[in-house]
Design a protein around this motif. Structure first.
Motif, PDB file in Angstrom:
ATOM      1  N   LYS A  23     130.788  44.869  -2.165  1.00 40.51           N
ATOM      2  CA  LYS A  23     130.782  43.561  -2.804  1.00 40.51           C
ATOM      3  C   LYS A  23     132.054  42.813  -2.396  1.00 40.51           C
ATOM      4  O   LYS A  23     133.143  43.386  -2.400  1.00 40.51           O
ATOM      5  N   PRO A  24     131.918  41.547  -2.016  1.00 42.45           N
ATOM      6  CA  PRO A  24     133.116  40.810  -1.602  1.00 42.45           C
ATOM      7  C   PRO A  24     134.045  40.548  -2.782  1.00 42.45           C
ATOM      8  O   PRO A  24     133.602  40.426  -3.925  1.00 42.45           O
ATOM      9  N   TYR A  36     142.683  31.119   0.674  1.00 40.34           N
ATOM     10  CA  TYR A  36     141.969  32.055   1.555  1.00 40.34           C
ATOM     11  C   TYR A  36     140.496  31.694   1.694  1.00 40.34           C
ATOM     12  O   TYR A  36     139.650  32.549   1.985  1.00 40.34           O
ATOM     13  N   ALA A  37     140.173  30.426   1.520  1.00 42.10           N
ATOM     14  CA  ALA A  37     138.784  29.969   1.498  1.00 42.10           C
ATOM     15  C   ALA A  37     138.000  30.400   2.731  1.00 42.10           C
ATOM     16  O   ALA A  37     136.864  30.875   2.609  1.00 42.10           O
ATOM     17  N   ASP A  38     138.574  30.262   3.919  1.00 42.85           N
ATOM     18  CA  ASP A  38     137.839  30.624   5.142  1.00 42.85           C
ATOM     19  C   ASP A  38     137.528  32.114   5.187  1.00 42.85           C
ATOM     20  O   ASP A  38     136.404  32.512   5.523  1.00 42.85           O
ATOM     21  N   LEU A  39     138.496  32.937   4.842  1.00 44.72           N
ATOM     22  CA  LEU A  39     138.275  34.392   4.836  1.00 44.72           C
ATOM     23  C   LEU A  39     137.259  34.786   3.764  1.00 44.72           C
ATOM     24  O   LEU A  39     136.371  35.609   4.011  1.00 44.72           O
ATOM     25  N   LEU A  40     137.404  34.194   2.590  1.00 49.11           N
ATOM     26  CA  LEU A  40     136.482  34.522   1.501  1.00 49.11           C
ATOM     27  C   LEU A  40     135.058  34.100   1.834  1.00 49.11           C
ATOM     28  O   LEU A  40     134.101  34.851   1.602  1.00 49.11           O
ATOM     29  N   ARG A  41     134.924  32.897   2.379  1.00 52.11           N
ATOM     30  CA  ARG A  41     133.598  32.404   2.760  1.00 52.11           C
ATOM     31  C   ARG A  41     132.971  33.358   3.794  1.00 52.11           C
ATOM     32  O   ARG A  41     131.792  33.723   3.681  1.00 52.11           O
ATOM     33  N   ALA A  42     133.744  33.762   4.772  1.00 47.86           N
ATOM     34  CA  ALA A  42     133.238  34.687   5.792  1.00 47.86           C
ATOM     35  C   ALA A  42     132.834  36.019   5.170  1.00 47.86           C
ATOM     36  O   ALA A  42     131.801  36.599   5.535  1.00 47.86           O
ATOM     37  N   ASP A  43     133.636  36.520   4.224  1.00 50.11           N
ATOM     38  CA  ASP A  43     133.296  37.774   3.551  1.00 50.11           C
ATOM     39  C   ASP A  43     131.980  37.650   2.784  1.00 50.11           C
ATOM     40  O   ASP A  43     131.130  38.538   2.838  1.00 50.11           O
ATOM     41  N   TYR A  47     128.491  39.502   3.583  1.00 54.25           N
ATOM     42  CA  TYR A  47     127.837  40.313   2.560  1.00 54.25           C
ATOM     43  C   TYR A  47     126.366  39.934   2.435  1.00 54.25           C
ATOM     44  O   TYR A  47     125.494  40.806   2.356  1.00 54.25           O
ATOM     45  N   ILE A  48     126.095  38.635   2.397  1.00 57.09           N
ATOM     46  CA  ILE A  48     124.708  38.170   2.249  1.00 57.09           C
ATOM     47  C   ILE A  48     123.849  38.665   3.412  1.00 57.09           C
ATOM     48  O   ILE A  48     122.724  39.140   3.216  1.00 57.09           O
ATOM     49  N   ALA A  49     124.369  38.592   4.626  1.00 60.55           N
ATOM     50  CA  ALA A  49     123.630  39.097   5.789  1.00 60.55           C
ATOM     51  C   ALA A  49     123.459  40.618   5.693  1.00 60.55           C
ATOM     52  O   ALA A  49     122.364  41.147   5.953  1.00 60.55           O
ATOM     53  N   ASP A  50     124.521  41.323   5.306  1.00 65.73           N
ATOM     54  CA  ASP A  50     124.468  42.782   5.227  1.00 65.73           C
ATOM     55  C   ASP A  50     123.540  43.266   4.124  1.00 65.73           C
ATOM     56  O   ASP A  50     122.843  44.275   4.286  1.00 65.73           O
TER      57      ASP A  50
END
Length: 84
Positions: A23-24, A36-43, A47-50
């Motif tokens: 879980k992110p 950390y918006a860019d990193l969090l968004r990517a995480d 997660y959604i794809a995984d």
């Protein structure tokens, strides 16, 4: 004894076949989220794809296990017939 070894290998393979993603993490402080918006968004997007891959894996494993259970049930029927 060889059958038992094959069983353990199969169980080990099944246990590692579908691994749930972690879980992110979402920081509690809004400032940290913004920083950390860019990193969090990517995480979160990762997660959604995984998790979708994980659900597909679980569906495939369920189908495989169902087919195997049917085969074992047929084999058990043969065993009972032979032993009667």
């Amino acid at each position: 004894m060889l059958g038992m070894a094959a069983l353990f290998v199969t169980v080990a393979q099944m246990a590692s076949a579908c691994i749930a993603p972690e879980k992110p993490y979402l920081p509690a402080r809004p400032e940290d989220v913004r920083a950390y918006a860019d990193l969090l968004r990517a995480d979160f997007e990762g997660y959604i794809a995984d998790i979708q891959d994980y659900f597909r894996c679980l569906d495939a494993e369920r189908q495989r296990a169902f087919r195997e259970a049917q085969e074992v049930s047929r084999d058990y029927g043969r065993l009972v017939e032979i032993l009667e």
